[in-house]
Design a protein around this motif. Structure first.
Motif, mmCIF file in Angstrom:
data_model
loop_
_atom_site.group_PDB
_atom_site.id
_atom_site.type_symbol
_atom_site.label_atom_id
_atom_site.label_comp_id
_atom_site.label_asym_id
_atom_site.label_seq_id
_atom_site.Cartn_x
_atom_site.Cartn_y
_atom_site.Cartn_z
ATOM 1 N N ASN A 266 -4.654 2.743 -2.925
ATOM 2 C CA ASN A 266 -3.405 3.033 -3.637
ATOM 3 C C ASN A 266 -2.409 3.762 -2.744
ATOM 4 O OD1 ASN A 266 -4.116 1.766 -6.012
ATOM 5 N ND2 ASN A 266 -4.956 3.625 -6.927
ATOM 6 N N LYS A 267 -2.902 4.635 -1.876
ATOM 7 C CA LYS A 267 -2.021 5.329 -0.925
ATOM 8 C C LYS A 267 -1.320 4.308 -0.026
ATOM 9 C CE LYS A 267 -0.667 9.102 1.374
ATOM 10 N NZ LYS A 267 0.248 10.077 0.813
ATOM 11 N N LEU A 268 -2.063 3.328 0.478
ATOM 12 C CA LEU A 268 -1.463 2.278 1.310
ATOM 13 C C LEU A 268 -0.481 1.429 0.513
ATOM 14 C CD1 LEU A 268 -4.501 0.872 3.344
ATOM 15 C CD2 LEU A 268 -2.865 2.632 4.037
ATOM 16 N N GLN A 269 -0.853 1.127 -0.709
ATOM 17 C CA GLN A 269 -0.058 0.223 -1.544
ATOM 18 C C GLN A 269 1.224 0.880 -2.062
ATOM 19 O OE1 GLN A 269 -2.393 -1.440 -4.695
ATOM 20 N NE2 GLN A 269 -0.744 -2.692 -5.461
ATOM 21 N N ASN A 270 1.228 2.188 -2.227
ATOM 22 C CA ASN A 270 2.361 2.845 -2.875
ATOM 23 C C ASN A 270 3.219 3.719 -1.968
ATOM 24 O OD1 ASN A 270 1.595 1.745 -5.400
ATOM 25 N ND2 ASN A 270 0.078 3.359 -5.651
ATOM 26 N N THR A 271 2.822 3.909 -0.718
ATOM 27 C CA THR A 271 3.592 4.767 0.185
ATOM 28 C C THR A 271 4.614 3.935 0.953
ATOM 29 O OG1 THR A 271 1.690 6.232 0.421
ATOM 30 C CG2 THR A 271 3.443 6.440 2.069
#
Length: 191
Positions: free
Chosen positions: A90-95
């Protein structure tokens, strides 16, 4: 009722494939012997966790994880898959990433690292690392390198009447996960 039995067997098979079973001496993917470790450096925030790192530092970690196997094997082994806990995915997908912040880190990685054909999350990686840390893994998704051994597929035996109840025995067996080329697998803990 049979659905619950099948699901329980499948969940146990999944757990053994990822984590192994020490009691029965079955190897798992997360703790396979001989796999290569990449130790991520601390970021500007003083920690190696992605929660405290900048987008550029996260991309650098990702690039170093996927380049470790080729570098240690003189280019023979090349990962094509990266798995991580859902929170890191999620960090990769949302940053946001880039000069205009027009894409995410995940979008940038997909564009700039075409050799990685699959980036996915596996929640079993939470706590799978040393000291209960989360783990990220990169590997070649190739049955010649990594294989889950299912020695007997799910089998449902004929019903047997026991008193006033029908019992239906179900069978399945596994040999765990075999990593034939351990240097083709890289892990990084604590991100």
């Amino acid at each position: 009722m049979l659905f619950r039995s099948r699901r329980a067997i499948d969940e146990k098979q999944d757990s053994i494939a990822w984590k192994g079973d020490a009691k029965n001496k079955l190897p798992g993917f997360f703790n396979a012997p001989g796999i290569t470790e990449y130790v991520a450096p601390n970021g500007a925030g003083g920690s190696k966790t992605w929660a405290s790192k900048t987008a550029d530092e996260i991309v650098a970690d990702f690039a170093n994880i996927i380049s470790t196997a080729p570098e240690t094997t003189n280019g023979i082994e090349q990962p094509d898959t990266v798995i991580m806990p859902l929170s890191l995915y999620n960090k990769l997908q949302n940053t946001p990433y880039g000069s205009n912040r027009d894409k995410t880190i995940l979008g940038f990685i997909r564009e700039n690292f075409p050799q990685i054909t699959r980036i996915d999350w596996v929640q079993d990686l939470v706590g799978a690392g040393a000291g209960g840390a989360s783990r990220v893994m990169a590997y070649a998704r190739d049955p010649m390198k990594v294989e889950v051994q299912i020695t007997q597929r799910f089998e449902q035996l004929p019903p047997q009447l026991t008193g006033m109840v029908y019992d239906i025995n179900c069978l399945q067996s596994t040999g765990g996960t075999l990593v034939y080329y351990p240097m083709s697998v890289v892990f990084c803990d604590g991100l």
